[in-house]
Design a protein around this motif. Structure first.
Motif, PDB file in Angstrom:
ATOM      1  N   PHE A   4     -30.239 -19.896 -22.344  1.00  0.00           N
ATOM      2  CA  PHE A   4     -30.521 -21.258 -22.835  1.00  0.00           C
ATOM      3  C   PHE A   4     -29.894 -21.499 -24.201  1.00  0.00           C
ATOM      4  O   PHE A   4     -29.323 -22.530 -24.483  1.00  0.00           O
ATOM      5  CB  PHE A   4     -32.033 -21.433 -22.891  1.00  0.00           C
ATOM      6  N   ILE A   5     -30.003 -20.518 -25.085  1.00  0.00           N
ATOM      7  CA  ILE A   5     -29.462 -20.660 -26.430  1.00  0.00           C
ATOM      8  C   ILE A   5     -28.617 -19.422 -26.741  1.00  0.00           C
ATOM      9  O   ILE A   5     -29.099 -18.315 -26.639  1.00  0.00           O
ATOM     10  CB  ILE A   5     -30.605 -20.752 -27.470  1.00  0.00           C
ATOM     11  N   SER A   6     -27.375 -19.595 -27.111  1.00  0.00           N
ATOM     12  CA  SER A   6     -26.551 -18.424 -27.364  1.00  0.00           C
ATOM     13  C   SER A   6     -26.098 -18.331 -28.813  1.00  0.00           C
ATOM     14  O   SER A   6     -26.389 -17.374 -29.493  1.00  0.00           O
ATOM     15  CB  SER A   6     -25.343 -18.416 -26.420  1.00  0.00           C
ATOM     16  N   ARG A   7     -25.362 -19.325 -29.273  1.00  0.00           N
ATOM     17  CA  ARG A   7     -24.823 -19.236 -30.625  1.00  0.00           C
ATOM     18  C   ARG A   7     -24.840 -20.603 -31.279  1.00  0.00           C
ATOM     19  O   ARG A   7     -24.466 -21.580 -30.663  1.00  0.00           O
ATOM     20  CB  ARG A   7     -23.387 -18.701 -30.591  1.00  0.00           C
ATOM     21  N   LEU A 172     -27.323 -25.814 -25.885  1.00  0.00           N
ATOM     22  CA  LEU A 172     -28.311 -26.879 -25.718  1.00  0.00           C
ATOM     23  C   LEU A 172     -28.019 -27.605 -24.404  1.00  0.00           C
ATOM     24  O   LEU A 172     -26.855 -27.755 -24.023  1.00  0.00           O
ATOM     25  CB  LEU A 172     -28.251 -27.861 -26.889  1.00  0.00           C
ATOM     26  N   PRO A 173     -29.047 -28.060 -23.711  1.00  0.00           N
ATOM     27  CA  PRO A 173     -28.814 -28.681 -22.406  1.00  0.00           C
ATOM     28  C   PRO A 173     -27.937 -29.910 -22.499  1.00  0.00           C
ATOM     29  O   PRO A 173     -28.010 -30.679 -23.463  1.00  0.00           O
ATOM     30  CB  PRO A 173     -30.229 -29.034 -21.925  1.00  0.00           C
ATOM     31  N   LYS A 174     -27.108 -30.108 -21.509  1.00  0.00           N
ATOM     32  CA  LYS A 174     -26.242 -31.272 -21.420  1.00  0.00           C
ATOM     33  C   LYS A 174     -26.733 -32.176 -20.297  1.00  0.00           C
ATOM     34  O   LYS A 174     -27.254 -31.688 -19.292  1.00  0.00           O
ATOM     35  CB  LYS A 174     -24.799 -30.843 -21.152  1.00  0.00           C
ATOM     36  N   PRO A 175     -26.606 -33.483 -20.465  1.00  0.00           N
ATOM     37  CA  PRO A 175     -27.127 -34.408 -19.443  1.00  0.00           C
ATOM     38  C   PRO A 175     -26.366 -34.295 -18.128  1.00  0.00           C
ATOM     39  O   PRO A 175     -25.142 -34.353 -18.101  1.00  0.00           O
ATOM     40  CB  PRO A 175     -26.947 -35.785 -20.081  1.00  0.00           C
ATOM     41  N   GLY A 401     -18.387 -40.920 -25.464  1.00  0.00           N
ATOM     42  CA  GLY A 401     -18.027 -40.575 -24.098  1.00  0.00           C
ATOM     43  C   GLY A 401     -19.234 -40.448 -23.201  1.00  0.00           C
ATOM     44  O   GLY A 401     -19.134 -40.557 -21.975  1.00  0.00           O
ATOM     45  N   GLY A 402     -20.399 -40.201 -23.803  1.00  0.00           N
ATOM     46  CA  GLY A 402     -21.642 -40.179 -23.035  1.00  0.00           C
ATOM     47  C   GLY A 402     -21.858 -38.948 -22.195  1.00  0.00           C
ATOM     48  O   GLY A 402     -22.756 -38.924 -21.347  1.00  0.00           O
ATOM     49  N   ASP A 403     -21.057 -37.860 -22.434  1.00  0.00           N
ATOM     50  CA  ASP A 403     -21.213 -36.682 -21.586  1.00  0.00           C
ATOM     51  C   ASP A 403     -21.982 -35.562 -22.261  1.00  0.00           C
ATOM     52  O   ASP A 403     -22.137 -34.474 -21.703  1.00  0.00           O
ATOM     53  CB  ASP A 403     -19.841 -36.172 -21.135  1.00  0.00           C
ATOM     54  N   ASP A 404     -22.477 -35.794 -23.466  1.00  0.00           N
ATOM     55  CA  ASP A 404     -23.264 -34.791 -24.171  1.00  0.00           C
ATOM     56  C   ASP A 404     -24.279 -35.512 -25.045  1.00  0.00           C
ATOM     57  O   ASP A 404     -24.274 -36.748 -25.125  1.00  0.00           O
ATOM     58  CB  ASP A 404     -22.358 -33.882 -25.008  1.00  0.00           C
ATOM     59  N   MET A 405     -25.133 -34.755 -25.706  1.00  0.00           N
ATOM     60  CA  MET A 405     -26.166 -35.326 -26.549  1.00  0.00           C
ATOM     61  C   MET A 405     -25.921 -35.007 -28.022  1.00  0.00           C
ATOM     62  O   MET A 405     -25.384 -33.948 -28.365  1.00  0.00           O
ATOM     63  CB  MET A 405     -27.541 -34.759 -26.166  1.00  0.00           C
ATOM     64  N   ARG A 406     -26.328 -35.936 -28.865  1.00  0.00           N
ATOM     65  CA  ARG A 406     -26.360 -35.702 -30.309  1.00  0.00           C
ATOM     66  C   ARG A 406     -27.789 -35.324 -30.668  1.00  0.00           C
ATOM     67  O   ARG A 406     -28.725 -36.055 -30.375  1.00  0.00           O
ATOM     68  CB  ARG A 406     -25.920 -36.985 -31.031  1.00  0.00           C
ATOM     69  N   LEU A 445     -33.870 -19.447 -20.564  1.00  0.00           N
ATOM     70  CA  LEU A 445     -34.687 -20.150 -19.574  1.00  0.00           C
ATOM     71  C   LEU A 445     -34.236 -19.818 -18.156  1.00  0.00           C
ATOM     72  O   LEU A 445     -33.060 -19.526 -17.931  1.00  0.00           O
ATOM     73  CB  LEU A 445     -34.581 -21.667 -19.765  1.00  0.00           C
ATOM     74  N   PRO A 446     -35.137 -19.922 -17.188  1.00  0.00           N
ATOM     75  CA  PRO A 446     -34.722 -19.808 -15.782  1.00  0.00           C
ATOM     76  C   PRO A 446     -33.743 -20.923 -15.428  1.00  0.00           C
ATOM     77  O   PRO A 446     -33.819 -22.032 -15.950  1.00  0.00           O
ATOM     78  CB  PRO A 446     -36.044 -19.965 -15.015  1.00  0.00           C
ATOM     79  N   ASP A 447     -32.826 -20.618 -14.513  1.00  0.00           N
ATOM     80  CA  ASP A 447     -31.805 -21.598 -14.129  1.00  0.00           C
ATOM     81  C   ASP A 447     -32.409 -22.889 -13.601  1.00  0.00           C
ATOM     82  O   ASP A 447     -31.929 -23.986 -13.903  1.00  0.00           O
ATOM     83  CB  ASP A 447     -30.883 -21.001 -13.056  1.00  0.00           C
ATOM     84  N   ASP A 448     -33.468 -22.788 -12.778  1.00  0.00           N
ATOM     85  CA  ASP A 448     -34.025 -24.006 -12.181  1.00  0.00           C
ATOM     86  C   ASP A 448     -34.665 -24.902 -13.231  1.00  0.00           C
ATOM     87  O   ASP A 448     -34.594 -26.129 -13.148  1.00  0.00           O
ATOM     88  CB  ASP A 448     -35.031 -23.662 -11.078  1.00  0.00           C
ATOM     89  N   VAL A 449     -35.266 -24.315 -14.261  1.00  0.00           N
ATOM     90  CA  VAL A 449     -35.855 -25.115 -15.335  1.00  0.00           C
ATOM     91  C   VAL A 449     -34.753 -25.792 -16.139  1.00  0.00           C
ATOM     92  O   VAL A 449     -34.854 -26.975 -16.492  1.00  0.00           O
ATOM     93  CB  VAL A 449     -36.751 -24.251 -16.243  1.00  0.00           C
ATOM     94  N   SER A 450     -33.676 -25.059 -16.420  1.00  0.00           N
ATOM     95  CA  SER A 450     -32.545 -25.654 -17.134  1.00  0.00           C
ATOM     96  C   SER A 450     -31.985 -26.836 -16.368  1.00  0.00           C
ATOM     97  O   SER A 450     -31.643 -27.874 -16.944  1.00  0.00           O
ATOM     98  CB  SER A 450     -31.452 -24.602 -17.350  1.00  0.00           C
ATOM     99  N   ALA A 451     -31.893 -26.684 -15.032  1.00  0.00           N
ATOM    100  CA  ALA A 451     -31.373 -27.778 -14.203  1.00  0.00           C
ATOM    101  C   ALA A 451     -32.297 -28.979 -14.262  1.00  0.00           C
ATOM    102  O   ALA A 451     -31.837 -30.133 -14.345  1.00  0.00           O
ATOM    103  CB  ALA A 451     -31.206 -27.305 -12.760  1.00  0.00           C
TER     104      ALA A 451
END
Length: 492
Positions: A4-7, A172-175, A401-406, A445-451
């Motif tokens: 979930f969080i790397s660097r 960080l999660p991306k939409p 561009g709307g493909d990520d979050m601030r 995080l587990p993959d399904d929760v991240s999704a």
């Protein structure tokens, strides 16, 4: 397991910090009013994303998504009624709230933080903690920010004033927002059904992101259609409730008639028995004849009473059958409505921001949306014996561009004894992005929760990471409430 969080990557840290702290900048204003009534000019250019209350500084700062901030003095909870340090959100709004706990005290422009009674509201500001647990605001300021907050707006109560900083992280999660069938399911709360009919739920402003706006519009169209279906399904439910009530009254009336008939039959049987005894005791022919006539009359009366009782029994049976049939129809209609209503609420929730809470103490991740639990799962946190701190990461808007979050980050520091001195004028301390990122580096995080998170990641969504567990205040119709141990919690 998904990392979930790397660097941590902090982009343009100096400029971002200045844009999001309460120091300087064209969007910044101070609403310190000398008498506690003035609020100054608001420095917000849009809806409030979060409010940060400082206990030591007796100050509140309200932030929007663009770095705008406005401040005001406050009065928090006095000794033994302290406003607990922690993470909250706006649960309910009421312009003219009257307390049901404190002798009908007026609490204008109330914004509830917990269902047990902690809230923001207008009130007297003596310059030190004086409330029974709430956070009092200057009245003018309370009225102005009331218009800018929504149900779900994040509220952070910190020991010392801290400011959010712009924050970015490679994991960080991306939409990954679906057009009409998002991943999240299950919940029972309709976030638009505010008990007092006050306030509206937080919704993202996507005017700058036409593709994302199209996605949201698609979801809202589905939600509107399902809401219309639920509304149509509600009409027969109300009609059948009236029918059931009417038929229940008919059963009651028929049962009363039956009881009257039963009593009449019992009296008629008594007359027959008495006539039989009198006839048996008769000796003279004339007396016998007279008493035979009396017995015949008593028997006729009994026959009539039995006929009326049989008729009453039939009426009761018919009324009960009609009542049972109406109840069955009502149950079927209610089931149809419940299914339609659940579908409508689920569709509506898919348009709302998501909240994620990662607890070191519980070693679990929890997801809520529309103020109800969606899912939870075990989470891997490295070095679990080492505190991770309490941090709030907020998705304030899409990136170009709307493909990520601030994102912004806020960290609640530990209580440092001897640094209280209420009413200090010190500026808020910017959050240490490296410290916040170090906490995130330890989480997977587990993959399904991240999704699930990515599938519902609208602006206004947040991720809370903490050493703490969920407070008992986290329940039905709430976002996460996280209280910091070691801090006074008299207000709870």
């Amino acid at each position: 397991m998904h990392n979930f969080i790397s660097r941590i990557v902090v982009r343009g840290s100096v400029a971002a910090l200045l844009a999001l702290t309460a120091v300087g900048g064209s969007h910044t204003s101070s609403a310190q009013g000398t008498d506690g009534e003035g609020a100054g000019t608001l420095g917000l250019s849009g809806p409030a994303v979060m409010a940060i209350v400082s206990i030591v500084d007796q100050r509140i700062a309200v932030y929007d998504a663009h770095g705008g901030v406005t401040q005001a003095r406050v009065s928090s909870g006095r000794t033994e009624y302290e406003t607990p340090v922690g993470v909250y959100s706006v649960l309910q709004k009421n312009r003219d709230h009257v307390s049901n706990l404190y002798e009908d005290a007026r609490m204008p422009f109330m914004q509830r933080m917990t269902w047990s009674g902690v809230a923001l509201h207008g009130g007297a500001l003596p310059g030190y903690p004086a409330s029974a647990g709430c956070v009092r605001l200057p009245n003018k300021f309370a009225s102005e920010i009331f218009e800018l907050t929504k149900l779900g707006t994040r509220i952070i109560v910190a020991r010392r004033d801290v400011a959010p900083v712009a924050f970015s992280h490679s994991a960080l999660p991306k939409p990954q927002l679906a057009a009409a069938e998002a991943v999240l399911t299950r919940t029972t709360f309709d976030p638009l059904a505010d008990e007092q009919g006050k306030g509206s739920v937080f919704e993202p402003d996507l005017s700058n992101w036409p593709e994302r706006q199209a996605t949201l519009d698609s979801l809202r169209t589905v939600a509107d259609e399902k809401a219309a279906t639920a509304k149509a399904a509600a009409a027969p439910v109300e009609e059948l409730k009236t029918t059931v009530k009417t038929r229940a009254a008919a059963v009651k009336k028929a049962t009363g008639t039956k009881r009257t008939a039963e009593r009449a039959k019992s009296r008629a049987e008594g007359r027959v028995t008495q006539a039989e005894r009198r006839l048996a005791a008769a000796k003279q022919p004339a007396t016998i004849k007279s008493r035979e006539d009396a017995l015949a009359k008593a028997q006729a009366g009994l026959d009539e009473a039995e006929a009326k009782l049989a008729e009453a029994n039939a009426e009761v049976e018919a009324a009960e059958k009609a009542h049972a049939a109406a109840e069955q129809e009502l149950a079927a209609a209610e089931a149809v409505f419940a299914e339609a209503d659940a579908a409508a609420k689920e569709a509506r929730r898919k348009t709302l921001p998501i909240s994620v809470f990662v607890s070191l103490k519980e070693q679990r991740v929890y997801v809520r949306q529309g103020h109800e639990a969606v899912t939870d799962a075990p989470v891997t946190i490295s070095n679990p014996e080492t505190p991770i701190g309490t941090h709030v990461f907020t998705a304030v808007d899409f990136t170009p561009g709307g493909d990520d979050m601030r994102w912004t980050a806020v960290s609640i520091g530990p209580h440092v004894p001897g640094q209280d001195g209420y009413g200090k004028k010190a500026e808020p301390t910017p959050t240490d992005a490296v410290y916040a990122g170090a906490a995130l580096d330890r989480i997977a995080l587990p993959d399904d929760v991240s999704a699930r998170i990515s599938a519902a990641l609208w602006p206004g969504s947040s991720i809370i990471v903490s050493d703490e567990e969920q407070s008992k205040e986290t329940g039905e119709s709430t976002d996460f409430v996280v209280l910091i141990s070691g801090e006074p919690q008299g207000g709870i």
